[in-house]
Motif scaffolding. Structure first.
Motif, PDB file in Angstrom:
ATOM      1  N   LYS A   3       0.829  -1.216   0.000  1.00 24.40           N
ATOM      2  CA  LYS A   3       0.000   0.000   0.000  1.00 24.40           C
ATOM      3  C   LYS A   3       0.861   1.264   0.000  1.00 24.40           C
ATOM      4  O   LYS A   3       0.525   2.257  -0.654  1.00 24.40           O
ATOM      5  CB  LYS A   3      -0.893  -0.013   1.243  1.00 24.40           C
ATOM      6  CG  LYS A   3      -1.943   1.098   1.283  1.00 24.40           C
ATOM      7  CD  LYS A   3      -3.144   0.745   0.452  1.00 24.40           C
ATOM      8  CE  LYS A   3      -4.290   1.700   0.714  1.00 24.40           C
ATOM      9  NZ  LYS A   3      -5.477   1.380  -0.097  1.00 24.40           N
ATOM     10  N   GLU A  33      -0.285  -3.908  12.306  1.00 26.41           N
ATOM     11  CA  GLU A  33      -1.218  -4.470  11.329  1.00 26.41           C
ATOM     12  C   GLU A  33      -0.948  -4.001   9.898  1.00 26.41           C
ATOM     13  O   GLU A  33      -1.485  -4.588   8.945  1.00 26.41           O
ATOM     14  CB  GLU A  33      -2.669  -4.163  11.722  1.00 26.41           C
ATOM     15  CG  GLU A  33      -2.976  -2.696  11.972  1.00 26.41           C
ATOM     16  CD  GLU A  33      -2.880  -2.320  13.445  1.00 26.41           C
ATOM     17  OE1 GLU A  33      -3.784  -1.604  13.921  1.00 26.41           O
ATOM     18  OE2 GLU A  33      -1.897  -2.733  14.096  1.00 26.41           O
ATOM     19  N   VAL A  34      -0.110  -2.971   9.716  1.00 22.78           N
ATOM     20  CA  VAL A  34       0.173  -2.504   8.352  1.00 22.78           C
ATOM     21  C   VAL A  34       1.571  -2.901   7.877  1.00 22.78           C
ATOM     22  O   VAL A  34       1.962  -2.551   6.763  1.00 22.78           O
ATOM     23  CB  VAL A  34       0.012  -0.967   8.240  1.00 22.78           C
ATOM     24  CG1 VAL A  34      -1.392  -0.547   8.639  1.00 22.78           C
ATOM     25  CG2 VAL A  34       1.063  -0.229   9.050  1.00 22.78           C
ATOM     26  N   LYS A  35       2.316  -3.648   8.690  1.00 17.55           N
ATOM     27  CA  LYS A  35       3.699  -3.946   8.326  1.00 17.55           C
ATOM     28  C   LYS A  35       3.796  -4.654   6.980  1.00 17.55           C
ATOM     29  O   LYS A  35       4.712  -4.389   6.180  1.00 17.55           O
ATOM     30  CB  LYS A  35       4.373  -4.785   9.405  1.00 17.55           C
ATOM     31  CG  LYS A  35       5.862  -4.968   9.146  1.00 17.55           C
ATOM     32  CD  LYS A  35       6.604  -5.534  10.331  1.00 17.55           C
ATOM     33  CE  LYS A  35       8.109  -5.591  10.064  1.00 17.55           C
ATOM     34  NZ  LYS A  35       8.871  -6.101  11.229  1.00 17.55           N
ATOM     35  N   LEU A  37       2.008  -4.180   4.521  1.00 20.58           N
ATOM     36  CA  LEU A  37       1.549  -3.257   3.474  1.00 20.58           C
ATOM     37  C   LEU A  37       2.569  -2.172   3.171  1.00 20.58           C
ATOM     38  O   LEU A  37       2.333  -1.316   2.314  1.00 20.58           O
ATOM     39  CB  LEU A  37       0.226  -2.595   3.896  1.00 20.58           C
ATOM     40  CG  LEU A  37      -0.928  -3.524   4.269  1.00 20.58           C
ATOM     41  CD1 LEU A  37      -2.130  -2.706   4.732  1.00 20.58           C
ATOM     42  CD2 LEU A  37      -1.303  -4.399   3.080  1.00 20.58           C
ATOM     43  N   ARG A 106       0.011   5.902  11.289  1.00 22.75           N
ATOM     44  CA  ARG A 106      -1.424   5.675  11.495  1.00 22.75           C
ATOM     45  C   ARG A 106      -2.241   6.767  10.809  1.00 22.75           C
ATOM     46  O   ARG A 106      -3.293   6.502  10.202  1.00 22.75           O
ATOM     47  CB  ARG A 106      -1.730   5.608  12.994  1.00 22.75           C
ATOM     48  CG  ARG A 106      -3.121   5.100  13.332  1.00 22.75           C
ATOM     49  CD  ARG A 106      -3.313   4.981  14.834  1.00 22.75           C
ATOM     50  NE  ARG A 106      -2.453   3.963  15.422  1.00 22.75           N
ATOM     51  CZ  ARG A 106      -2.770   2.671  15.500  1.00 22.75           C
ATOM     52  NH1 ARG A 106      -3.936   2.249  15.030  1.00 22.75           N
ATOM     53  NH2 ARG A 106      -1.936   1.818  16.053  1.00 22.75           N
ATOM     54  N   PHE A 109      -2.231   6.226   6.957  1.00 25.51           N
ATOM     55  CA  PHE A 109      -3.120   5.152   6.512  1.00 25.51           C
ATOM     56  C   PHE A 109      -4.589   5.534   6.628  1.00 25.51           C
ATOM     57  O   PHE A 109      -5.424   5.011   5.880  1.00 25.51           O
ATOM     58  CB  PHE A 109      -2.819   3.855   7.268  1.00 25.51           C
ATOM     59  CG  PHE A 109      -1.820   2.996   6.554  1.00 25.51           C
ATOM     60  CD1 PHE A 109      -2.220   1.997   5.680  1.00 25.51           C
ATOM     61  CD2 PHE A 109      -0.457   3.201   6.720  1.00 25.51           C
ATOM     62  CE1 PHE A 109      -1.295   1.209   5.002  1.00 25.51           C
ATOM     63  CE2 PHE A 109       0.480   2.423   6.058  1.00 25.51           C
ATOM     64  CZ  PHE A 109       0.062   1.420   5.189  1.00 25.51           C
TER      65      PHE A 109
END
Length: 321
Positions: A3, A33-35, A37, A106, A109
């Motif tokens: 992402k 939780e975005v690692k 991405l 954060r 995102f």
């Protein structure tokens, strides 16, 4: 699917780069939780210090994609190349001597699903040790969204800009959709301006983008003007005026066009007359200052001001006035 690509062009910044990568590591630890991405793209421009060692160290814990040039290609080509390394839907430039603020990832995102093409964020200015001093606001007012397919939105945006950061000069404030970037053809004539990334951003701006202004600061900006230290303050002024003059002539050449005129005003606001006088007061070489005059004329500074800036003593007085 990636992402977000955090894109770091770097040259001889081993100690600073370590801090930048540490800040990314902290952000990913706080937002795990975005690692999967996120990727970190680093283009090492043939550094002669321990930059390569720093990159290797952080490869153990960060999703780093790194490339090292065999020779120094100059900052402009490095700015372009690091984006070409990216595979993310969005790219976020990060200067090798800057760092992410706590909560920045954060916040980013939370914006990426708004269908935006460009996100411009504020920065926190720091001393050389990265101790925060003040937040720099690029724009006036509280409007946050523009669709630059509309000329009226282009003009409104430009009229709100307080300094060149609003015209995309500062790397670490820039996030953008990679597909929008690839729709602009990079012009090699802009290599040498020191602002190759600005040419791409202005190309997107002209084509029409959904632009969002994030009023929050997302990055810590280190007081580290390497160019002025190495080449002098007058050359710093010339760099700004020459580069932005070239961009305006390329993208908005009609001098009667309202967008052209507003672009000129942005530069005159950033480099106001007292600011220009301050540059002149520090320049002992009148011949060197002569290189500045054509740019002052292009940007429509008053004729009387250009004339009196030939006198360094007057410039010193005016800068203090």
């Amino acid at each position: 699917m990636i992402k977000l690509s955090i894109c770091i062009p770097v040259y001889n910044m081993d100690i600073y780069l370590d801090e930048a990568l540490k800040s990314i590591s902290h952000e990913l630890a706080n937002f795990p939780e975005v690692k999967s991405l996120v990727e970190v793209c680093i283009s090492n421009n043939a550094s002669s210090d321990k930059t390569a060692d720093v990159i290797q160290k952080w490869k153990q814990s960060l999703p780093i994609i790194a490339h090292e040039n065999e020779m120094n290609l100059g900052c402009d080509q490095n700015f372009i190349d690091v984006i070409n390394m990216a595979s993310g839907q969005y790219c976020w430039y990060l200067g090798g001597d800057d760092a992410l603020l706590t909560g920045a990832l954060r916040k980013v995102f939370s914006l990426l699903d708004k269908g935006l093409d460009i996100i411009l964020a504020n920065r926190t200015e720091c001393d050389k040790s990265l101790n925060p001093m003040r937040i720099n606001l690029w724009l006036r007012g509280h409007r946050q969204y523009w669709n630059t397919k509309k000329i009226s939105d282009q003009v409104d945006y430009l009229r709100r800009i307080k300094s060149m950061g609003g015209l995309f000069s500062y790397l670490s404030s820039l996030l953008f959709r990679r597909d929008a970037w690839t729709q602009v053809d990079y012009q090699n004539k802009f290599t040498g301006t020191g602002y190759s990334h600005v040419s791409m951003m202005l190309g997107m701006f002209k084509q029409g983008v959904r632009l969002w202004y994030c009023e929050e600061s997302l990055v810590l900006c280190r007081d580290n003007d390497v160019f002025s230290s190495a080449f002098g303050s007058t050359n710093r002024l010339i760099l700004d005026l020459r580069g932005y003059g070239a961009f305006i002539e390329h993208f908005f050449p009609d001098s009667q066009n309202v967008v052209h005129r507003e672009m000129l005003r942005v530069i005159r606001r950033d480099h106001g007359m007292k600011n220009v006088a301050s540059f002149r007061s520090r320049e002992e070489d009148s011949g060197k200052w002569g290189e500045v005059e054509p740019y002052l004329k292009f940007f429509k500074y008053p004729g009387w001001f250009i004339f009196f800036m030939r006198n360094r003593k007057f410039a010193k007085w005016f800068a203090r006035f």
